[in-house]
Design a protein around this motif. Structure first.
Motif, PDB file in Angstrom:
ATOM      1  N   PRO A  13       0.976  -1.234   0.059  1.00  0.00           N
ATOM      2  CA  PRO A  13       0.018   0.062   0.008  1.00  0.00           C
ATOM      3  C   PRO A  13       0.941   1.301   0.172  1.00  0.00           C
ATOM      4  O   PRO A  13       1.844   1.378   0.699  1.00  0.00           O
ATOM      5  CB  PRO A  13      -0.761  -0.194   1.364  1.00  0.00           C
ATOM      6  CG  PRO A  13      -0.024  -1.054   2.208  1.00  0.00           C
ATOM      7  CD  PRO A  13       0.735  -1.943   1.462  1.00  0.00           C
ATOM      8  N   THR A  70      -3.386   6.059   1.197  1.00  0.00           N
ATOM      9  CA  THR A  70      -4.582   5.964   1.739  1.00  0.00           C
ATOM     10  C   THR A  70      -5.291   7.386   2.083  1.00  0.00           C
ATOM     11  O   THR A  70      -4.653   8.163   2.882  1.00  0.00           O
ATOM     12  CB  THR A  70      -4.781   5.220   2.849  1.00  0.00           C
ATOM     13  OG1 THR A  70      -4.269   3.862   2.615  1.00  0.00           O
ATOM     14  CG2 THR A  70      -6.033   4.988   3.391  1.00  0.00           C
ATOM     15  N   THR A 127      -7.506   3.018  -0.496  1.00  0.00           N
ATOM     16  CA  THR A 127      -5.885   2.859  -0.745  1.00  0.00           C
ATOM     17  C   THR A 127      -5.398   2.625  -2.005  1.00  0.00           C
ATOM     18  O   THR A 127      -6.253   1.629  -2.742  1.00  0.00           O
ATOM     19  CB  THR A 127      -5.743   1.574   0.230  1.00  0.00           C
ATOM     20  OG1 THR A 127      -6.027   1.975   1.713  1.00  0.00           O
ATOM     21  CG2 THR A 127      -4.111   1.252   0.288  1.00  0.00           C
ATOM     22  N   HIS A 129       3.509   3.591   3.900  1.00  0.00           N
ATOM     23  CA  HIS A 129       2.227   3.399   3.511  1.00  0.00           C
ATOM     24  C   HIS A 129       1.828   4.917   4.206  1.00  0.00           C
ATOM     25  O   HIS A 129       1.742   5.218   5.402  1.00  0.00           O
ATOM     26  CB  HIS A 129       1.444   2.450   4.342  1.00  0.00           C
ATOM     27  CG  HIS A 129      -0.189   2.437   4.027  1.00  0.00           C
ATOM     28  ND1 HIS A 129      -0.972   1.723   4.565  1.00  0.00           N
ATOM     29  CD2 HIS A 129      -0.754   3.192   3.301  1.00  0.00           C
ATOM     30  CE1 HIS A 129      -1.987   1.678   4.153  1.00  0.00           C
ATOM     31  NE2 HIS A 129      -2.011   2.738   3.103  1.00  0.00           N
ATOM     32  N   HIS A 174      -0.979   7.853   5.142  1.00  0.00           N
ATOM     33  CA  HIS A 174      -2.441   8.077   5.369  1.00  0.00           C
ATOM     34  C   HIS A 174      -2.500   9.412   5.404  1.00  0.00           C
ATOM     35  O   HIS A 174      -1.839  10.262   6.294  1.00  0.00           O
ATOM     36  CB  HIS A 174      -2.685   7.390   6.702  1.00  0.00           C
ATOM     37  CG  HIS A 174      -2.422   6.032   6.761  1.00  0.00           C
ATOM     38  ND1 HIS A 174      -3.384   5.065   6.585  1.00  0.00           N
ATOM     39  CD2 HIS A 174      -1.370   5.247   7.001  1.00  0.00           C
ATOM     40  CE1 HIS A 174      -3.160   3.806   6.823  1.00  0.00           C
ATOM     41  NE2 HIS A 174      -2.032   4.000   6.923  1.00  0.00           N
TER      42      HIS A 174
END
Length: 293
Positions: A22, A25, A31, A245, A247
């Protein structure tokens, strides 16, 4: 991770090495894996190519933080075009002035921001596309209209079998090549533009890579404005290159949203500003201290 003298080769390596991990997101939303990002970038490159946008042309990016903001930014640099990020909370007349001042050929923009602009007053633009899905918002250029309308078909012809990590081949930048025009917040009159070469972004990213150790898959919470150089470098460029990843808080980072994100993501490190820390302390820490035992 290999040491690279090129920022775009760092992007290329990150996507190839973390293909199924990933990448981005929108907190509370969808995602994108590094593979998904690569496909969207490939389509953006084809859109540029088919509509006549060339390396060195300017592309404005004016939108709130989102995964697609990151895709548009990386996609523009890796094509060799010059990115012009503009803060989404600028007033409409200032945004329009900066589009003209930068000689932008294309605007990637939030739909609600575009609605407040006058297309006839932006002489250099071929058109504008939505940051949400690269759909067409406005164009007087037949090549751009045709390219966007047939983009999936063009992508299929370019990659007839399947799109693989070996298909990720990006523009190799040079240190003095212009990559970004950054506009100030305009506290005195209209904003002032700063022309940044690739070495400016590369050197800051290189410092962060060497001094903020993280590994592929580590979580990062992005809460600072990506159109600011600090948030851009620390919260997006460095973690993306390191396979993290990311966010992204797409709404105003209130203490409740931030604490919810921290609890879910367990970020490897936290980068923020004193005002946000003060809000968290006032709303979450002080009430706990003031409770009678």
């Amino acid at each position: 991770m290999k040491d690279r003298e090129s920022l775009n080769l760092y992007f290329q390596d990150a996507i190839r090495d973390n293909w199924d991990l990933p990448a981005l997101t929108d907190f509370g939303g969808a995602t994108l894996t590094y593979k998904d990002v690569a496909r969207k970038i490939a389509k953006l490159h084809l859109l540029y190519q088919e509509s006549g946008i060339r390396p060195g042309d300017k592309v404005v990016l004016c939108a709130k933080n989102s995964s697609m903001w990151c895709v548009a930014f990386i996609g523009t640099l890796t094509y060799g075009a010059v990115i012009v990020p503009i803060l989404a909370d600028f007033k409409a007349d200032n945004i329009q002035h900066l589009i003209n001042h930068s000689d932008a050929r294309l605007a990637i923009i939030d739909e609600n921001i575009w609605e407040d602009l006058n297309p006839d007053g932006m002489r250099t633009l071929l058109g504008a596309i939505s940051v949400r899905d690269f759909s067409m918002l406005h164009s007087n250029d037949e090549k751009l209209i045709h390219a966007r309308r047939h983009l999936n078909e063009i992508f299929g012809r370019r990659y007839p079998d399947r799109f693989t990590p070996e298909d990720v081949v990006y523009h190799i930048d040079t240190k003095e090549e212009l990559c970004l025009i950054s506009y100030t917040s305009g506290s005195t009159g209209f904003s002032k533009g700063v022309m940044l070469p690739y070495r400016s972004l590369w050197s800051n990213v290189q410092f962060c890579i060497e001094n903020i150790p993280t590994g592929p898959g580590d979580g990062v919470v992005c809460m600072l404005p990506l159109a600011h150089m600090y948030g851009l470098t620390i919260d997006m460029l460095r973690p993306f290159i390191c396979g993290n990843h990311i966010h992204i808080l797409t709404r105003t980072p209130s203490p409740r949203i931030i604490m919810e994100a921290f609890a879910k993501v367990h970020p490897r490190y936290i980068v923020t500003v004193p005002l946000i820390i003060e809000k968290i302390i006032r709303t979450r820490v002080f009430p706990m201290l003031e409770k009678p035992l």
